[in-house]
Scaffold this motif. Structure first.
Motif, PDB file in Angstrom:
ATOM      1  N   ASP A  12       0.807  -1.222   0.000  1.00 48.41           N
ATOM      2  CA  ASP A  12       0.000   0.000   0.000  1.00 48.41           C
ATOM      3  C   ASP A  12       0.839   1.271   0.000  1.00 48.41           C
ATOM      4  O   ASP A  12       0.298   2.376   0.133  1.00 48.41           O
ATOM      5  CB  ASP A  12      -0.997   0.008   1.163  1.00 48.41           C
ATOM      6  N   HIS A  13       2.157   1.133  -0.149  1.00 51.03           N
ATOM      7  CA  HIS A  13       3.031   2.303  -0.234  1.00 51.03           C
ATOM      8  C   HIS A  13       3.595   2.415  -1.661  1.00 51.03           C
ATOM      9  O   HIS A  13       4.295   1.510  -2.125  1.00 51.03           O
ATOM     10  CB  HIS A  13       4.184   2.207   0.763  1.00 51.03           C
ATOM     11  N   ASP A  14       3.297   3.517  -2.323  1.00 48.74           N
ATOM     12  CA  ASP A  14       3.755   3.721  -3.701  1.00 48.74           C
ATOM     13  C   ASP A  14       5.277   3.638  -3.806  1.00 48.74           C
ATOM     14  O   ASP A  14       5.812   3.045  -4.755  1.00 48.74           O
ATOM     15  CB  ASP A  14       3.293   5.086  -4.227  1.00 48.74           C
ATOM     16  N   VAL A  15       5.964   4.237  -2.842  1.00 51.51           N
ATOM     17  CA  VAL A  15       7.424   4.273  -2.891  1.00 51.51           C
ATOM     18  C   VAL A  15       8.000   2.854  -2.859  1.00 51.51           C
ATOM     19  O   VAL A  15       8.948   2.543  -3.584  1.00 51.51           O
ATOM     20  CB  VAL A  15       7.992   5.113  -1.720  1.00 51.51           C
TER      21      VAL A  15
ATOM     22  N   GLY B 208       2.496  -6.387 -12.916  1.00 52.50           N
ATOM     23  CA  GLY B 208       1.350  -5.712 -12.339  1.00 52.50           C
ATOM     24  C   GLY B 208       1.564  -5.455 -10.863  1.00 52.50           C
ATOM     25  O   GLY B 208       2.487  -5.980 -10.253  1.00 52.50           O
ATOM     26  N   SER B 209       0.688  -4.608 -10.290  1.00 53.36           N
ATOM     27  CA  SER B 209       0.789  -4.313  -8.867  1.00 53.36           C
ATOM     28  C   SER B 209      -0.569  -3.854  -8.349  1.00 53.36           C
ATOM     29  O   SER B 209      -1.461  -3.500  -9.121  1.00 53.36           O
ATOM     30  CB  SER B 209       1.840  -3.228  -8.606  1.00 53.36           C
ATOM     31  N   ALA B 210      -0.693  -3.897  -7.022  1.00 54.40           N
ATOM     32  CA  ALA B 210      -1.922  -3.437  -6.372  1.00 54.40           C
ATOM     33  C   ALA B 210      -1.549  -2.746  -5.078  1.00 54.40           C
ATOM     34  O   ALA B 210      -0.570  -3.117  -4.425  1.00 54.40           O
ATOM     35  CB  ALA B 210      -2.865  -4.613  -6.101  1.00 54.40           C
TER      36      ALA B 210
ATOM     37  N   THR C 240      -6.547  -6.837  -5.284  1.00 59.39           N
ATOM     38  CA  THR C 240      -5.452  -7.734  -5.654  1.00 59.39           C
ATOM     39  C   THR C 240      -5.870  -8.928  -6.496  1.00 59.39           C
ATOM     40  O   THR C 240      -5.297  -9.180  -7.557  1.00 59.39           O
ATOM     41  CB  THR C 240      -4.722  -8.233  -4.388  1.00 59.39           C
ATOM     42  N   VAL C 241      -6.845  -9.695  -6.027  1.00 61.87           N
ATOM     43  CA  VAL C 241      -7.195 -10.941  -6.722  1.00 61.87           C
ATOM     44  C   VAL C 241      -7.654 -10.671  -8.151  1.00 61.87           C
ATOM     45  O   VAL C 241      -7.275 -11.381  -9.086  1.00 61.87           O
ATOM     46  CB  VAL C 241      -8.275 -11.725  -5.942  1.00 61.87           C
TER      47      VAL C 241
ATOM     48  N   LEU D 268      -1.549  -4.379   5.081  1.00 62.20           N
ATOM     49  CA  LEU D 268      -2.124  -3.523   4.049  1.00 62.20           C
ATOM     50  C   LEU D 268      -3.161  -2.606   4.688  1.00 62.20           C
ATOM     51  O   LEU D 268      -3.739  -2.944   5.725  1.00 62.20           O
ATOM     52  CB  LEU D 268      -2.770  -4.373   2.951  1.00 62.20           C
ATOM     53  N   GLY D 269      -3.398  -1.473   4.050  1.00 69.53           N
ATOM     54  CA  GLY D 269      -4.314  -0.505   4.626  1.00 69.53           C
ATOM     55  C   GLY D 269      -5.720  -1.036   4.837  1.00 69.53           C
ATOM     56  O   GLY D 269      -6.401  -0.647   5.784  1.00 69.53           O
ATOM     57  N   ASP D 270      -6.163  -1.932   3.963  1.00 65.65           N
ATOM     58  CA  ASP D 270      -7.534  -2.441   4.059  1.00 65.65           C
ATOM     59  C   ASP D 270      -7.579  -3.935   4.325  1.00 65.65           C
ATOM     60  O   ASP D 270      -8.623  -4.570   4.132  1.00 65.65           O
ATOM     61  CB  ASP D 270      -8.295  -2.119   2.775  1.00 65.65           C
TER      62      ASP D 270
END
Length: 212
Positions: free
Chosen positions: A10-13, A32-34, A40-41, A58-60
């Protein structure tokens, strides 16, 4: 042959840094990324990677739970759990969820790349011996915590292990159901657990061990 990698963080960096590291290798490619558990799935379904790297927090949601979802829907995708700290509970849960490896973020870049290559080849850096050791440490720390419970908390802990609900425990012990809830909250805190089901499973294991 190029190994296709999917990133979940959940961190772009972090995602950008890992992408740069992985894409610099001739035999690896980020496809790919999420940034969330919720997306994600579906994203994995769209790009069908060989390896998915998932942050445990993860944030959620939880990377271990996402790992379980991915392995259930796409068992051919190998999962690496990435975390900032050593956590026996997360390690054991990752193994049970079908993760092939468990990697600390503080590892060197070449170590992470090697882990990706290993799981892509069907090997499991997260081996059974490591999981058993973590499980033993959890059990020992849990047993020590149980000894710190008060007499009432210990009794309620045992009844939870027998599968009784709060209402059934209140009737058995002749105390208010709200009082039982307070005891359950306190004993979970002392045991370092967040869910009643964890306490129930642990109490049942302790009871079974005492019988043999």
């Amino acid at each position: 042959m190029t190994t296709r990698v999917f990133l979940v963080d959940d961190h772009d960096v972090v995602r950008h840094g890992l992408t740069a590291l992985i894409d610099a290798e001739d035999d690896l490619e980020v496809v790919g990324s999420a940034g969330s558990a919720a997306t994600t799935v579906e994203a994995v379904a769209a790009c069908r990677p060989d390896v998915a790297i998932l942050d445990v927090r993860l944030g959620d949601g939880n990377g271990v739970e996402v790992c379980r979802d991915i392995r259930s829907a796409y068992p051919e995708v190998a999962c690496l759990i990435l975390t900032s700290f050593e956590d026996d509970q997360a390690l054991v849960e990752a193994s049970l969820a079908g993760a092939a490896g468990y990697v600390l973020k503080k590892v060197q870049g070449n170590e992470l790349l090697q882990a990706i290559r290993l799981v892509a080849q069907g090997r499991r850096p997260l081996n059974s011996a490591t999981t058993r050791l973590a499980l033993r440490r959890l059990r020992e720390s849990g047993e020590a915590a149980v000894s710190d419970l008060s007499t009432q908390e210990r009794r309620i802990f045992e009844l939870i292990g027998d599968g009784l609900s709060n209402r059934e425990i209140s009737e058995r012990m002749y105390i208010a159901e709200k009082t039982v809830k307070n005891y359950v909250t306190n004993l979970l805190r002392k045991l370092g657990m967040s869910r009643r089901t964890e306490a129930a499973a642990f109490a049942a294991r302790l009871s079974e061990r005492r019988r043999y």
